[in-house]
Design a protein around this motif. Structure first.
Motif, PDB file in Angstrom:
ATOM      1  N   UNK A 133       0.836  -1.198   0.000  1.00  0.00           N
ATOM      2  CA  UNK A 133       0.000   0.000   0.000  1.00  0.00           C
ATOM      3  C   UNK A 133       0.871   1.248   0.000  1.00  0.00           C
ATOM      4  N   UNK A 134       0.254   2.371  -0.331  1.00  0.00           N
ATOM      5  CA  UNK A 134       0.983   3.632  -0.451  1.00  0.00           C
ATOM      6  C   UNK A 134       0.357   4.695   0.440  1.00  0.00           C
ATOM      7  N   UNK A 135       1.197   5.335   1.225  1.00  0.00           N
ATOM      8  CA  UNK A 135       0.847   6.578   1.904  1.00  0.00           C
ATOM      9  C   UNK A 135       1.442   7.681   1.037  1.00  0.00           C
ATOM     10  N   UNK A 136       0.602   8.360   0.271  1.00  0.00           N
ATOM     11  CA  UNK A 136       1.081   9.296  -0.735  1.00  0.00           C
ATOM     12  C   UNK A 136       1.210  10.691  -0.135  1.00  0.00           C
ATOM     13  N   UNK A 137       2.386  11.262  -0.283  1.00  0.00           N
ATOM     14  CA  UNK A 137       2.681  12.553   0.329  1.00  0.00           C
ATOM     15  C   UNK A 137       2.443  13.704  -0.631  1.00  0.00           C
ATOM     16  N   UNK A 138       2.025  14.823  -0.069  1.00  0.00           N
ATOM     17  CA  UNK A 138       2.064  16.081  -0.828  1.00  0.00           C
ATOM     18  C   UNK A 138       3.447  16.668  -0.597  1.00  0.00           C
ATOM     19  N   UNK A 187      -6.290  10.311  -6.171  1.00  0.00           N
ATOM     20  CA  UNK A 187      -7.192  10.174  -5.030  1.00  0.00           C
ATOM     21  C   UNK A 187      -7.949   8.851  -5.022  1.00  0.00           C
ATOM     22  N   UNK A 188      -8.149   8.267  -6.185  1.00  0.00           N
ATOM     23  CA  UNK A 188      -8.868   6.991  -6.264  1.00  0.00           C
ATOM     24  C   UNK A 188      -7.962   5.856  -6.735  1.00  0.00           C
ATOM     25  N   UNK A 189      -6.651   6.069  -6.680  1.00  0.00           N
ATOM     26  CA  UNK A 189      -5.728   5.004  -7.074  1.00  0.00           C
ATOM     27  C   UNK A 189      -5.827   3.867  -6.054  1.00  0.00           C
ATOM     28  N   UNK A 221      -3.775   1.844  -4.886  1.00  0.00           N
ATOM     29  CA  UNK A 221      -2.637   1.684  -3.968  1.00  0.00           C
ATOM     30  C   UNK A 221      -2.696   2.645  -2.789  1.00  0.00           C
ATOM     31  N   UNK A 222      -3.371   3.780  -2.964  1.00  0.00           N
ATOM     32  CA  UNK A 222      -3.304   4.862  -1.974  1.00  0.00           C
ATOM     33  C   UNK A 222      -4.282   4.596  -0.837  1.00  0.00           C
ATOM     34  N   UNK A 223      -3.731   4.384   0.361  1.00  0.00           N
ATOM     35  CA  UNK A 223      -4.565   4.128   1.536  1.00  0.00           C
ATOM     36  C   UNK A 223      -4.534   5.290   2.527  1.00  0.00           C
ATOM     37  N   UNK A 224      -3.634   6.261   2.304  1.00  0.00           N
ATOM     38  CA  UNK A 224      -3.552   7.394   3.209  1.00  0.00           C
ATOM     39  C   UNK A 224      -2.804   8.532   2.520  1.00  0.00           C
ATOM     40  N   UNK A 225      -3.181   9.766   2.874  1.00  0.00           N
ATOM     41  CA  UNK A 225      -2.458  10.951   2.418  1.00  0.00           C
ATOM     42  C   UNK A 225      -1.536  11.444   3.536  1.00  0.00           C
ATOM     43  N   UNK A 226      -0.335  11.828   3.148  1.00  0.00           N
ATOM     44  CA  UNK A 226       0.666  12.377   4.069  1.00  0.00           C
ATOM     45  C   UNK A 226       0.902  13.823   3.644  1.00  0.00           C
ATOM     46  N   UNK A 227       0.393  14.780   4.427  1.00  0.00           N
ATOM     47  CA  UNK A 227       0.473  16.196   4.059  1.00  0.00           C
ATOM     48  C   UNK A 227       1.786  16.798   4.532  1.00  0.00           C
ATOM     49  N   UNK A 282      -4.635  22.802   6.688  1.00  0.00           N
ATOM     50  CA  UNK A 282      -6.070  22.727   6.414  1.00  0.00           C
ATOM     51  C   UNK A 282      -6.388  23.002   4.947  1.00  0.00           C
ATOM     52  N   UNK A 283      -5.614  23.892   4.315  1.00  0.00           N
ATOM     53  CA  UNK A 283      -5.836  24.173   2.900  1.00  0.00           C
ATOM     54  C   UNK A 283      -5.558  22.924   2.056  1.00  0.00           C
ATOM     55  N   UNK A 284      -4.468  22.229   2.348  1.00  0.00           N
ATOM     56  CA  UNK A 284      -4.165  21.005   1.612  1.00  0.00           C
ATOM     57  C   UNK A 284      -5.185  19.913   1.933  1.00  0.00           C
ATOM     58  N   UNK A 285      -5.550  19.811   3.203  1.00  0.00           N
ATOM     59  CA  UNK A 285      -6.530  18.796   3.593  1.00  0.00           C
ATOM     60  C   UNK A 285      -7.846  18.987   2.846  1.00  0.00           C
ATOM     61  N   UNK A 286      -8.267  20.239   2.694  1.00  0.00           N
ATOM     62  CA  UNK A 286      -9.537  20.507   2.017  1.00  0.00           C
ATOM     63  C   UNK A 286      -9.505  20.011   0.577  1.00  0.00           C
ATOM     64  N   UNK A 287      -8.390  20.195  -0.099  1.00  0.00           N
ATOM     65  CA  UNK A 287      -8.251  19.729  -1.479  1.00  0.00           C
ATOM     66  C   UNK A 287      -8.324  18.206  -1.540  1.00  0.00           C
ATOM     67  N   UNK A 288      -7.593  17.545  -0.644  1.00  0.00           N
ATOM     68  CA  UNK A 288      -7.548  16.085  -0.645  1.00  0.00           C
ATOM     69  C   UNK A 288      -8.897  15.488  -0.265  1.00  0.00           C
TER      70      UNK A 288
END
Length: 660
Positions: A77-82, A139-141, A143-149, A230-236
């Motif tokens: 799985x992937x934790x995908x970072x911004x 966002x719908x890949x 592999x992606x199970x979590x976002x890392x901001x 919060x700005x990045x979170x809102x986009x994700x």
């Protein structure tokens, strides 16, 4: 939504993966070795801004497409970072106003990391454009199970753009200049402001800077970083509301109010690097892990640790054999459902080339990689633990605003250290096998038997502590507490301010001491104390210990106060007395020195942090989930069922017992 959405019933195991640092033909080898090690998650893209956007407006996603597809095809799985923590050189070159300015007015350059002003509109615009495109694509890949901001938010800027942002923040907080002047006590030293444009961030000045200004700037800087998150979170979130979002905290640090940030995260993540040369590093680690579990309100993610040596201390020793396993088990014991590292493959170049990786420079035929594989096997055996919580009957009050305030200049002691005061009270509880939560001063305390306030220099209100004691709880307060209000103004009547009636005493004077104090107590015996001595006037409080004629430990009903720093053995006796009288449960009746015991759900974790083997008595015994696993690294010995009353732990040994 929390870590469970990403973990999916397993402990997550992996680390930062930076494939952009390596030729593509290396990636297949990486994935095969990850599978051998039991890795099931990789954090990708943390520092990839320049690779994704090599020039303004460009998008190079092809390499990232292939990496995510490769990992997913192999069950990782992937934790995908911004990648917004480290802008590319072109941003600083074309827009130098995005670069941070330090306390001395010097604009810092690019060529490192964290080179951005959190208030910069240009930085925010460019970073959000990148995050928007990243979210639209992945966002719908599957592999992606979590976002890392971002990464380890810590940036502070004193530039003119930040000054204007600071002024807007102050207007919202204080409303009028008159209110600001009153809050900042600007009548002192002729500092009164007559126009908002006169107000600037704290900057190098001839002498001491207004402490209330510095305190507000710390609050503002924390809020500015929170705005970025919060700005990045809102986009994700808009791109896919079902993928949990995290950012990684920086251990026991102060750049942000982590209570505020944690409230906006789906998963609380933490980076921690204990010093292998410190024989008591496990105590500081336990403090950090209890704090982050408390911030999370349950299971959390160890996002970064080192497989062996780091690169940023003056001397960087390697971890001895087995310590990696013990430290990772300590994280799981204290609530982690993810155990990850920085980073997967040790870098061949750059500033962190001597920072260890799960896969060392020397390759897989190494002790470190063998231990990484053994750890992966261990964690796979602990799936029953996933989602379980640690129940604590003791709470420590910790407040970031008070932490910022107690470090300001011109105090009785310039070497006052909040974390040292926390450790003074925490270590005896660790040795007793007592679980600890951390709480805000305004939290509901009714679920605890004992609350410890190592220090709350800044305290607005004591009503929660009063209700707690009125309800039968036991309270212990350390010196230099209840000194100032929210604007760093001394409370009327002096310390301990709002705690005065609860503690039944007034502090007439507070001062550091250079000499060793000789103390006597019927309860605690004879002991020494040092560092601090309050001149205390009891008005209802009973004196429990004295240094000559000076009261140093006092009790008012169930509320206790220490007016000095007793020697560790005396503090341990005091805490042991409070634990027993308050009915606080212990993990085990007795523990050998250096052995950690934590109950998580129905499991008893035992971790030996000593160089030598130990025997631990466990009434009722239990089934060791790790029996037969990793014994070469000092694991639990013997058959699946632990002996009825004894568990043998080798050097850095670990046992996880399922008990009724």
């Amino acid at each position: 939504m929390g870590l469970g959405a990403a973990a999916r019933g397993r402990l997550l195991y992996g680390g930062d993966y930076n494939p952009e640092q390596w030729p593509e033909e290396v990636w297949a080898e990486d994935v095969e070795l990850m599978k051998r090690a039991g890795v099931n998650v990789a954090t990708v893209g943390v520092f990839s801004w320049a690779t994704i956007e090599p020039e303004p407006g460009a998008r190079e996603f092809g390499w990232l497409d292939r990496v995510l597809s490769l990992l997913h095809a192999n069950g990782i799985a992937v934790c995908l970072a911004t990648p917004t923590a480290s802008p590319p050189p072109w941003l600083g070159h074309r827009h130098p106003e995005t670069l941070p300015v330090d306390f001395d007015g010097r604009r810092l350059s690019y060529g490192s990391r964290n080179q951005f002003c959190p208030s910069s509109p240009v930085y925010r615009k460019r970073s959000l454009e990148l995050v928007t495109d990243l979210a639209a694509r992945y966002a719908h890949h599957p592999a992606v199970v979590m976002w890392h901001v971002n990464n380890e938010y810590c940036e502070v800027c004193h530039c003119d753009v930040s000054a204007e942002h600071f002024r807007r923040w102050l207007r919202a907080r204080h409303g009028t200049l008159d209110a600001l002047n009153a809050a900042w006590s600007t009548a002192f030293w002729s500092q009164r402001y007559g126009d908002w444009d006169e107000v600037v961030p704290p900057r190098r000045a001839p002498y001491l800077i207004n402490p209330a200004q510095r305190l507000d700037f710390a609050r503002f800087s924390s809020d500015a970083l929170l705005e970025c998150f919060l700005a990045e979170k809102a986009v994700l979130r808009a791109a896919n509301p079902d993928v949990p979002i995290t950012t990684n905290f920086m251990g026991l640090d102060q750049p942000m109010d982590y209570w505020s940030l944690a409230a906006h995260e789906d998963v609380v993540s933490h980076d921690w690097y204990p010093d292998p040369s410190d024989p008591k590093s496990h105590v500081g680690t336990a403090i950090a892990y209890d704090l982050v579990r408390s911030l999370a309100g349950g299971p959390w993610a160890l996002m970064e640790q080192a497989a062996s040596a780091v690169n940023w201390r003056h001397r960087n020793p390697a971890k001895p054999a087995g310590q990696l396993r013990a430290q990772s088990a300590q994280a799981v014991a204290r609530g982690a459902d993810a155990v990850c590292f920085f980073q997967w493959r040790a870098s061949a170049g750059g500033a962190e080339k001597f920072h260890s990786g799960m896969l060392p420079h020397a390759g897989p035929d190494t002790r470190v990689f063998r231990e990484v594989c053994e750890l992966g096997a261990d964690l796979a055996r602990l799936e029953e633990v996933v989602g379980a919580d640690v129940r604590a009957s003791v709470a420590f009050a910790l407040d970031w605003e008070s932490w910022w305030a107690c470090r300001l200049d011109a105090h009785p002691a310039g070497d006052f250290d909040l974390l040292a005061r926390v450790r003074d009270f925490y270590e005896p509880l660790f040795d007793l096998g007592v679980a600890v939560d951390f709480v805000r001063p305004d939290a509901d305390l009714s679920g605890y038997a004992l609350v410890v306030v190592p220090n709350l220099y800044l305290l607005r209100d004591a009503s929660r502590f009063e209700s707690f004691v009125d309800g039968g709880g036991t309270l212990l307060v350390g010196f230099f507490s209840g000194v100032v209000d929210g604007n760093d103004r001394i409370h009327p009547g002096g310390a301990p301010g709002p705690l005065r009636e609860l503690l039944g005493l007034t502090v007439h004077e507070m001062a550091p001491v250079e000499r060793e104090l000789r103390c006597e107590s019927e309860l605690l015996g004879e002991f020494t104390a040092d560092f601090w001595l309050d001149d205390v006037a009891p008005h209802g409080a009973e004196v429990i210990a004295r240094a000559g004629d000076a009261p140093v430990v006092l009790r008012h009903g169930r509320a206790w106060y220490t007016a000095t720093r007793p020697e560790p053995a005396a503090t341990a006796r005091l805490l042991a007395h409070l634990v027993e009288s308050a009915g606080v449960p212990r993990a085990l009746p007795e523990l050998p020195s250096g052995v950690e015991a934590v109950r998580r759900g129905g499991f008893l974790f035992l971790v030996n942090h000593n160089d030598d083997p130990v025997t631990v008595t466990v009434p009722g015994g239990g089934v060791d989930l790790l029996a037969g696993a990793g014994t070469g690294a000092g694991g639990g010995q013997g058959a699946e069922a632990a002996p009825a009353d004894e568990v043998e732990l080798g050097r850095f040994g670990v046992a996880v017992l399922r008990q009724p």
